[in-house]
Design a protein around this motif. Structure first.
Motif, mmCIF file in Angstrom:
data_model
loop_
_atom_site.group_PDB
_atom_site.id
_atom_site.type_symbol
_atom_site.label_atom_id
_atom_site.label_comp_id
_atom_site.label_asym_id
_atom_site.label_seq_id
_atom_site.Cartn_x
_atom_site.Cartn_y
_atom_site.Cartn_z
ATOM 1 N N SER A 160 10.359 24.792 5.667
ATOM 2 C CA SER A 160 11.140 24.136 5.482
ATOM 3 C C SER A 160 11.495 23.810 7.245
ATOM 4 C CB SER A 160 11.699 25.853 5.280
ATOM 5 O OG SER A 160 12.994 25.833 5.163
ATOM 6 N N GLY A 161 12.043 23.365 7.889
ATOM 7 C CA GLY A 161 12.308 23.257 8.978
ATOM 8 C C GLY A 161 12.342 22.049 10.048
ATOM 9 N N TYR A 162 10.919 21.845 9.045
ATOM 10 C CA TYR A 162 10.339 20.836 9.574
ATOM 11 C C TYR A 162 10.459 19.340 9.502
ATOM 12 C CZ TYR A 162 6.416 24.413 11.183
ATOM 13 O OH TYR A 162 5.543 25.412 12.195
ATOM 14 N N VAL A 163 10.029 18.678 10.258
ATOM 15 C CA VAL A 163 10.208 17.198 10.810
ATOM 16 C C VAL A 163 8.771 16.598 10.296
ATOM 17 C CG1 VAL A 163 10.394 14.780 11.254
ATOM 18 C CG2 VAL A 163 12.443 17.203 11.862
ATOM 19 N N ILE A 164 8.328 16.026 8.940
ATOM 20 C CA ILE A 164 7.477 15.274 8.903
ATOM 21 C C ILE A 164 7.572 13.586 9.459
ATOM 22 C CG2 ILE A 164 5.497 14.931 7.436
ATOM 23 C CD1 ILE A 164 5.756 18.013 7.798
ATOM 24 N N ALA A 165 6.285 13.160 10.138
ATOM 25 C CA ALA A 165 6.576 11.524 10.297
ATOM 26 C C ALA A 165 5.339 10.929 9.925
ATOM 27 C CB ALA A 165 7.239 11.567 11.878
ATOM 28 N N TYR A 199 -0.498 7.720 11.232
ATOM 29 C CA TYR A 199 -1.089 8.917 11.140
ATOM 30 C C TYR A 199 -0.363 9.701 10.669
ATOM 31 C CZ TYR A 199 -4.527 7.622 15.316
ATOM 32 O OH TYR A 199 -5.628 7.433 15.138
ATOM 33 N N CYS A 200 -0.642 10.912 9.795
ATOM 34 C CA CYS A 200 0.855 11.931 9.638
ATOM 35 C C CYS A 200 1.600 13.210 10.342
ATOM 36 C CB CYS A 200 0.654 12.508 8.260
ATOM 37 S SG CYS A 200 1.088 13.627 7.487
ATOM 38 N N ALA A 201 2.354 12.858 11.281
ATOM 39 C CA ALA A 201 2.202 14.618 12.307
ATOM 40 C C ALA A 201 3.538 15.217 11.936
ATOM 41 C CB ALA A 201 2.276 13.649 13.282
ATOM 42 N N ALA A 202 3.229 16.354 11.996
ATOM 43 C CA ALA A 202 4.228 17.486 11.925
ATOM 44 C C ALA A 202 5.421 18.427 13.062
ATOM 45 C CB ALA A 202 3.540 18.412 10.886
ATOM 46 N N LEU A 233 0.779 -1.236 -0.447
ATOM 47 C CA LEU A 233 -0.258 0.175 0.096
ATOM 48 C C LEU A 233 0.932 1.273 0.035
ATOM 49 C CD1 LEU A 233 -2.617 -0.650 2.866
ATOM 50 C CD2 LEU A 233 -3.232 -0.802 0.365
ATOM 51 N N ARG A 234 0.038 2.388 -0.956
ATOM 52 C CA ARG A 234 1.187 3.857 -0.322
ATOM 53 C C ARG A 234 0.129 4.903 0.156
ATOM 54 N NH1 ARG A 234 3.848 7.523 -4.457
ATOM 55 N NH2 ARG A 234 1.439 8.890 -5.415
ATOM 56 N N LEU A 235 0.420 5.335 1.591
ATOM 57 C CA LEU A 235 -0.259 5.963 1.856
ATOM 58 C C LEU A 235 0.593 7.682 1.249
ATOM 59 C CD1 LEU A 235 0.408 4.688 5.319
ATOM 60 C CD2 LEU A 235 -1.173 3.973 3.437
ATOM 61 N N SER A 236 -0.657 8.643 1.841
ATOM 62 C CA SER A 236 0.185 10.329 1.474
ATOM 63 C C SER A 236 -0.359 11.085 3.048
ATOM 64 C CB SER A 236 -0.990 10.228 -0.475
ATOM 65 O OG SER A 236 -0.561 9.651 -1.000
ATOM 66 N N CYS A 237 -0.331 12.218 2.151
ATOM 67 C CA CYS A 237 -0.793 13.203 3.720
ATOM 68 C C CYS A 237 -0.597 13.774 2.542
ATOM 69 C CB CYS A 237 0.542 12.662 4.892
ATOM 70 S SG CYS A 237 -0.016 14.001 6.003
ATOM 71 N N ALA A 238 -1.088 15.297 2.545
ATOM 72 C CA ALA A 238 -0.897 16.241 1.982
ATOM 73 C C ALA A 238 -1.524 17.875 3.416
ATOM 74 C CB ALA A 238 -2.692 16.316 1.510
ATOM 75 N N ALA A 239 -0.014 18.079 3.381
ATOM 76 C CA ALA A 239 0.367 19.469 4.460
ATOM 77 C C ALA A 239 0.000 20.104 3.787
ATOM 78 C CB ALA A 239 1.492 18.516 4.489
ATOM 79 N N SER A 240 -0.859 21.648 4.036
ATOM 80 C CA SER A 240 -1.067 22.660 4.274
ATOM 81 C C SER A 240 -0.820 23.847 4.682
ATOM 82 C CB SER A 240 -2.036 22.804 3.263
ATOM 83 O OG SER A 240 -3.441 22.377 3.894
ATOM 84 N N PRO A 246 2.943 18.389 17.846
ATOM 85 C CA PRO A 246 1.970 19.409 17.728
ATOM 86 C C PRO A 246 0.625 19.228 16.595
ATOM 87 C CG PRO A 246 3.669 20.497 16.949
ATOM 88 C CD PRO A 246 4.508 19.051 16.846
ATOM 89 N N TYR A 247 0.996 18.737 15.276
ATOM 90 C CA TYR A 247 0.142 18.601 14.992
ATOM 91 C C TYR A 247 -0.257 17.256 13.789
ATOM 92 C CZ TYR A 247 1.726 23.634 14.315
ATOM 93 O OH TYR A 247 1.955 24.596 14.659
ATOM 94 N N TRP A 248 -1.095 16.834 14.187
ATOM 95 C CA TRP A 248 -2.058 15.642 13.245
ATOM 96 C C TRP A 248 -2.508 15.257 12.230
ATOM 97 C CZ3 TRP A 248 0.592 11.099 15.589
ATOM 98 C CH2 TRP A 248 1.487 11.364 16.777
#
Length: 124
Positions: A30-35, A95-98, A18-25, A112-114
């Motif tokens: 820049s300077g962030y980690v996404i996990a 879950y996608c988190a940033a 499977l391929r999961l996607s996470c659309a971020a807005s 802090p962001y989910w």
């Protein structure tokens, strides 16, 4: 405000992909980690894989190394998790988190962001 929306979950037989996607807005990352994290019923939420938005450094939990690949498309502000050779123990809500920072692997409380999560079920 950061907004994360996951998609791509579903039911697959063990051994499948499977391929999961996470659309971020909501801002530039820049300077962030996404996990990616996951949480199975009755278990704590755990780190799966993470990536620095700029530079692309990655980290994975041991149980998915060699099977999962995290990547991002900076132009589309989208994070991906390619999951191959899925096992029944990979079944969880993903879950996608940033977070702002440089350390890729962190506890869930440091993010802090989910997103809302997407169910992945690998049946044996």
């Amino acid at each position: 405000q950061v907004h994360l929306v996951e998609s791509g979950g579903g039911l697959v037989q063990a051994g499948g992909s499977l391929r999961l996607s996470c659309a971020a807005s909501g801002r530039t990352f820049s300077g962030y980690v996404i996990a990616w994290f996951r949480q199975a019923p009755g278990k704590e939420r755990e780190f799966v894989a993470g990536i620095r938005w700029i530079g692309g450094s990655t980290d994975y939990t041991d149980s998915v190394k060699g099977r999962f690949t995290i990547s991002r498309d900076n132009a589309k502000n989208t994070l991906y998790l390619q999951m191959n050779s899925l096992k029944s123990e990979d079944t969880a809500v993903y879950y996608c988190a940033a977070r702002y920072g440089s350390v890729v692997r962190n506890d869930p409380s440091d993010f802090p962001y989910w997103g809302q999560g997407t169910q992945v079920t690998a049946s044996s």
